[in-house]
Write a protein that holds these residues in place. Sequence first.
Motif, short mmCIF file in Angstrom:
data_model
loop_
_atom_site.label_atom_id
_atom_site.label_comp_id
_atom_site.label_asym_id
_atom_site.label_seq_id
_atom_site.Cartn_x
_atom_site.Cartn_y
_atom_site.Cartn_z
N ARG A 30 0.98 -1.18 -0.37
CA ARG A 30 0.09 0.28 -0.08
C ARG A 30 1.42 1.18 0.16
N GLU A 31 0.55 2.43 0.07
CA GLU A 31 1.38 3.44 0.04
C GLU A 31 1.90 3.29 1.49
N ILE A 32 3.23 4.14 1.28
CA ILE A 32 3.74 4.18 2.11
C ILE A 32 5.19 5.66 1.98
N PHE A 33 4.68 6.36 3.54
CA PHE A 33 5.28 7.19 3.06
C PHE A 33 6.59 7.28 4.05
N GLU A 34 7.97 7.72 3.54
CA GLU A 34 9.16 7.24 4.09
C GLU A 34 10.48 8.69 3.89
N ASN A 35 10.32 9.25 4.10
CA ASN A 35 11.98 10.64 3.97
C ASN A 35 11.33 11.58 3.10
N GLY A 36 9.87 12.21 3.40
CA GLY A 36 8.93 13.37 2.67
C GLY A 36 8.30 12.41 1.50
N ARG A 37 8.48 11.17 0.60
CA ARG A 37 7.44 10.73 -0.28
C ARG A 37 6.85 9.71 -0.12
N THR A 38 6.14 9.94 -0.82
CA THR A 38 4.92 8.13 -0.68
C THR A 38 5.12 8.04 -2.24
N SER A 127 8.33 8.11 -12.95
CA SER A 127 8.01 9.43 -11.57
C SER A 127 8.36 9.34 -10.52
N ARG A 128 8.70 7.79 -9.60
CA ARG A 128 9.65 8.23 -8.78
C ARG A 128 8.07 7.46 -7.90
N THR A 129 7.73 7.02 -8.17
CA THR A 129 6.37 6.71 -7.30
C THR A 129 6.42 5.26 -6.82
N TYR A 149 -1.85 -1.46 7.92
CA TYR A 149 -2.36 -2.38 6.50
C TYR A 149 -2.57 -4.21 6.82
N PRO A 150 -3.57 -4.35 6.75
CA PRO A 150 -3.49 -6.35 6.11
C PRO A 150 -2.47 -6.15 5.32
N GLN A 151 -1.85 -5.49 4.88
CA GLN A 151 -0.95 -6.10 3.52
C GLN A 151 0.52 -5.19 4.03
N THR A 152 1.47 -5.27 2.96
CA THR A 152 2.39 -4.84 2.87
C THR A 152 1.68 -3.30 3.36
N SER A 153 2.89 -2.84 4.01
CA SER A 153 2.81 -1.46 4.30
C SER A 153 3.95 -0.68 5.56
N SER A 154 3.85 0.72 5.59
CA SER A 154 5.35 0.58 6.93
C SER A 154 5.18 1.68 7.85
#
Length: 183
Positions: A30-38, A127-129, A149-154
Amino acid sequence: MISRRDIGTTQAVEGRTLSGVAAVYGAQSREIFENGRTFTERIAPGAFGESVRGDVKLLYNHDPRMPLARSRSGTLALEDRADGLHYTAQLPETTLGNDVRELLVRGDLSGEMSFGFYVTRDTWNKSRTERTVHEARLVEISVVVDAAYPQTSSSLRHVDAAAMDAARARLELHLQRIKQWTS
């Protein structure tokens, strides 16, 4: 910086043996937010390489003060398979080990796992997404109360310990590179 990912997996508890899949290869996060980036990411099959044969710890909630098993002591076995990183652990006969076992049996812990790692080689889309982790050093796997999240997440927990681990890993990586250049 150490990256930690949570994943919903099925665990089996028989006696004092805990087993399951700590990381599923090829599954999109799922979406990960790390080092100022999603972004989203995938872990490539075999990405953890030789680190699965190193000293990896099984922790409770990423807390280094709450160890449950360790590969170096022979109480944690990791197996890199085509579908993911499988593990088998012998839970200790301690208050923590007993509590974790009972919470899993009762269903209070959902069976979700998380893993902490340092990325050493990855690729990004234009796009580095979206990121694919091709090589990483596995540090720990954790039984978690509830993954975000129930799946992979951060998730990132215990920042002080993570910062020390990250600094140590960067120094190790630099020393390895220096040794390669001078040989």
